[in-house]
Design an enzyme around this catalytic site. Structure first.
Site, PDB file in Angstrom:
ATOM      1  N   GLY A 114      -1.763   7.117  54.784  1.00  0.00           N
ATOM      2  CA  GLY A 114      -3.000   7.714  54.294  1.00  0.00           C
ATOM      3  C   GLY A 114      -2.990   9.207  54.537  1.00  0.00           C
ATOM      4  O   GLY A 114      -2.335   9.686  55.474  1.00  0.00           O
ATOM      5  N   GLN A 128      -6.230  17.631  55.654  1.00  0.00           N
ATOM      6  CA  GLN A 128      -4.996  17.625  56.453  1.00  0.00           C
ATOM      7  C   GLN A 128      -3.923  18.556  55.888  1.00  0.00           C
ATOM      8  O   GLN A 128      -2.969  18.896  56.576  1.00  0.00           O
ATOM      9  CB  GLN A 128      -4.425  16.198  56.556  1.00  0.00           C
ATOM     10  CG  GLN A 128      -5.302  15.264  57.383  1.00  0.00           C
ATOM     11  CD  GLN A 128      -4.682  13.884  57.469  1.00  0.00           C
ATOM     12  OE1 GLN A 128      -4.887  13.045  56.599  1.00  0.00           O
ATOM     13  NE2 GLN A 128      -3.898  13.653  58.518  1.00  0.00           N
ATOM     14  N   CYS A 140      -1.956   8.977  63.108  1.00  0.00           N
ATOM     15  CA  CYS A 140      -2.453   9.977  62.165  1.00  0.00           C
ATOM     16  C   CYS A 140      -1.396  11.058  62.005  1.00  0.00           C
ATOM     17  O   CYS A 140      -0.811  11.498  62.992  1.00  0.00           O
ATOM     18  CB  CYS A 140      -3.744  10.577  62.716  1.00  0.00           C
ATOM     19  SG  CYS A 140      -4.462  11.822  61.633  1.00  0.00           S
ATOM     20  N   LEU A 141      -1.147  11.462  60.765  1.00  0.00           N
ATOM     21  CA  LEU A 141      -0.117  12.481  60.525  1.00  0.00           C
ATOM     22  C   LEU A 141      -0.493  13.826  61.165  1.00  0.00           C
ATOM     23  O   LEU A 141       0.376  14.651  61.401  1.00  0.00           O
ATOM     24  CB  LEU A 141       0.111  12.663  59.011  1.00  0.00           C
ATOM     25  CG  LEU A 141       0.743  11.449  58.316  1.00  0.00           C
ATOM     26  CD1 LEU A 141       0.816  11.669  56.809  1.00  0.00           C
ATOM     27  CD2 LEU A 141       2.136  11.161  58.880  1.00  0.00           C
ATOM     28  N   HIS A 163     -10.753   5.561  58.293  1.00  0.00           N
ATOM     29  CA  HIS A 163     -10.015   6.638  58.970  1.00  0.00           C
ATOM     30  C   HIS A 163      -9.951   7.887  58.070  1.00  0.00           C
ATOM     31  O   HIS A 163     -10.206   9.001  58.537  1.00  0.00           O
ATOM     32  CB  HIS A 163      -8.602   6.123  59.306  1.00  0.00           C
ATOM     33  CG  HIS A 163      -7.686   7.136  59.921  1.00  0.00           C
ATOM     34  ND1 HIS A 163      -7.118   6.972  61.165  1.00  0.00           N
ATOM     35  CD2 HIS A 163      -7.207   8.314  59.446  1.00  0.00           C
ATOM     36  CE1 HIS A 163      -6.342   8.028  61.429  1.00  0.00           C
ATOM     37  NE2 HIS A 163      -6.379   8.849  60.405  1.00  0.00           N
ATOM     38  N   GLU A 164      -9.639   7.678  56.786  1.00  0.00           N
ATOM     39  CA  GLU A 164      -9.491   8.826  55.866  1.00  0.00           C
ATOM     40  C   GLU A 164     -10.825   9.483  55.546  1.00  0.00           C
ATOM     41  O   GLU A 164     -10.910  10.707  55.464  1.00  0.00           O
ATOM     42  CB  GLU A 164      -8.774   8.394  54.579  1.00  0.00           C
ATOM     43  CG  GLU A 164      -7.362   7.837  54.777  1.00  0.00           C
ATOM     44  CD  GLU A 164      -6.473   8.695  55.670  1.00  0.00           C
ATOM     45  OE1 GLU A 164      -6.611   9.939  55.663  1.00  0.00           O
ATOM     46  OE2 GLU A 164      -5.637   8.122  56.393  1.00  0.00           O
ATOM     47  N   HIS A 183     -11.834  11.871  58.152  1.00  0.00           N
ATOM     48  CA  HIS A 183     -11.190  13.194  58.031  1.00  0.00           C
ATOM     49  C   HIS A 183     -12.044  14.146  57.197  1.00  0.00           C
ATOM     50  O   HIS A 183     -12.089  15.341  57.470  1.00  0.00           O
ATOM     51  CB  HIS A 183      -9.818  13.064  57.353  1.00  0.00           C
ATOM     52  CG  HIS A 183      -8.694  12.762  58.297  1.00  0.00           C
ATOM     53  ND1 HIS A 183      -8.341  13.598  59.333  1.00  0.00           N
ATOM     54  CD2 HIS A 183      -7.808  11.735  58.342  1.00  0.00           C
ATOM     55  CE1 HIS A 183      -7.292  13.087  59.981  1.00  0.00           C
ATOM     56  NE2 HIS A 183      -6.954  11.947  59.403  1.00  0.00           N
TER      57      HIS A 183
HETATM   58 NI    NI Z   1      -5.393  10.655  59.932  1.00  0.00          NI
END
Ligand code: NI
Length: 171
Positions: free
Chosen positions: A46, A51, A94-95, A136-137, A140
């Site tokens: 995701g 991000q 998470c990236l 989660h997304e 963000h």
């Molecule tokens: Ni994330």
């Protein structure tokens, strides 16, 4: 398609609320493609526009395993309409917080309204990994990270580790 650099904590941009998308046009579709390419390359399941340093309410997701056929889902201006009382535990990563995972509990089902890639309004009921992922997304887009659900002590430890690491890299 271009692979974009992914911001990592403690970058302040990750804490900002993203702006709504006003039009689904060719430029936005290019951004969607870049985000999907960046996510697959990472690899991750995701990615939210903030991000990669873009203040737009846009997320891309694909929880399919490496060897399975791809199942990308793109959501513009996603909004959670309803969440189940039943919870689901998942080991999240998470990236923007590389090499760190933690078990997080979130509603097991989520009903989401969004605009799709063609600019059409849609609604979807998501469960399992998709429910965890979409929550989660969307977090963000509101400047929320999954470490915010940990105890303050644990969260501070993670942030401190990344702050130190960045300082060391800058020397
Ligand atoms: Ni994330």
């Amino acid at each position: 398609m271009a692979i974009r650099p992914i911001l990592t904590i403690p970058d302040r941009f990750l804490r900002k609320r993203a702006k709504p998308v006003e039009r689904v046009d060719a430029e936005l579709r290019r951004l969607m493609d870049d985000m999907l390419a960046t996510m697959y390359e990472a690899p991750g399941i995701g990615l939210a526009a903030p991000q990669i340093g873009v203040s737009r309410r846009l997320i891309v997701m694909d929880p399919a395993k490496d060897d399975a056929p791809k199942t990308p889902l793109v959501m513009v201006n996603p909004e959670i309409l309803d969440r189940s009382e039943e919870l689901r535990l998942h080991e999240e990563g998470c990236l923007s917080i590389p090499d760190f995972t933690a078990e997080i509990e979130r509603p097991a089902k989520a009903r989401v309204a969004f605009i799709d890639r063609e600019g059409k309004p849609r609604e979807m009921e998501l469960e399992g990994i998709w429910s965890t992922l979409v929550q989660h997304e969307i977090d963000h887009l509101n400047g929320i990270l999954f470490i915010d659900y940990l105890s303050r002590l644990k969260r501070d430890m993670v942030v401190r580790k990344f702050t130190k690491q960045k300082r060391a890299e800058a020397l």
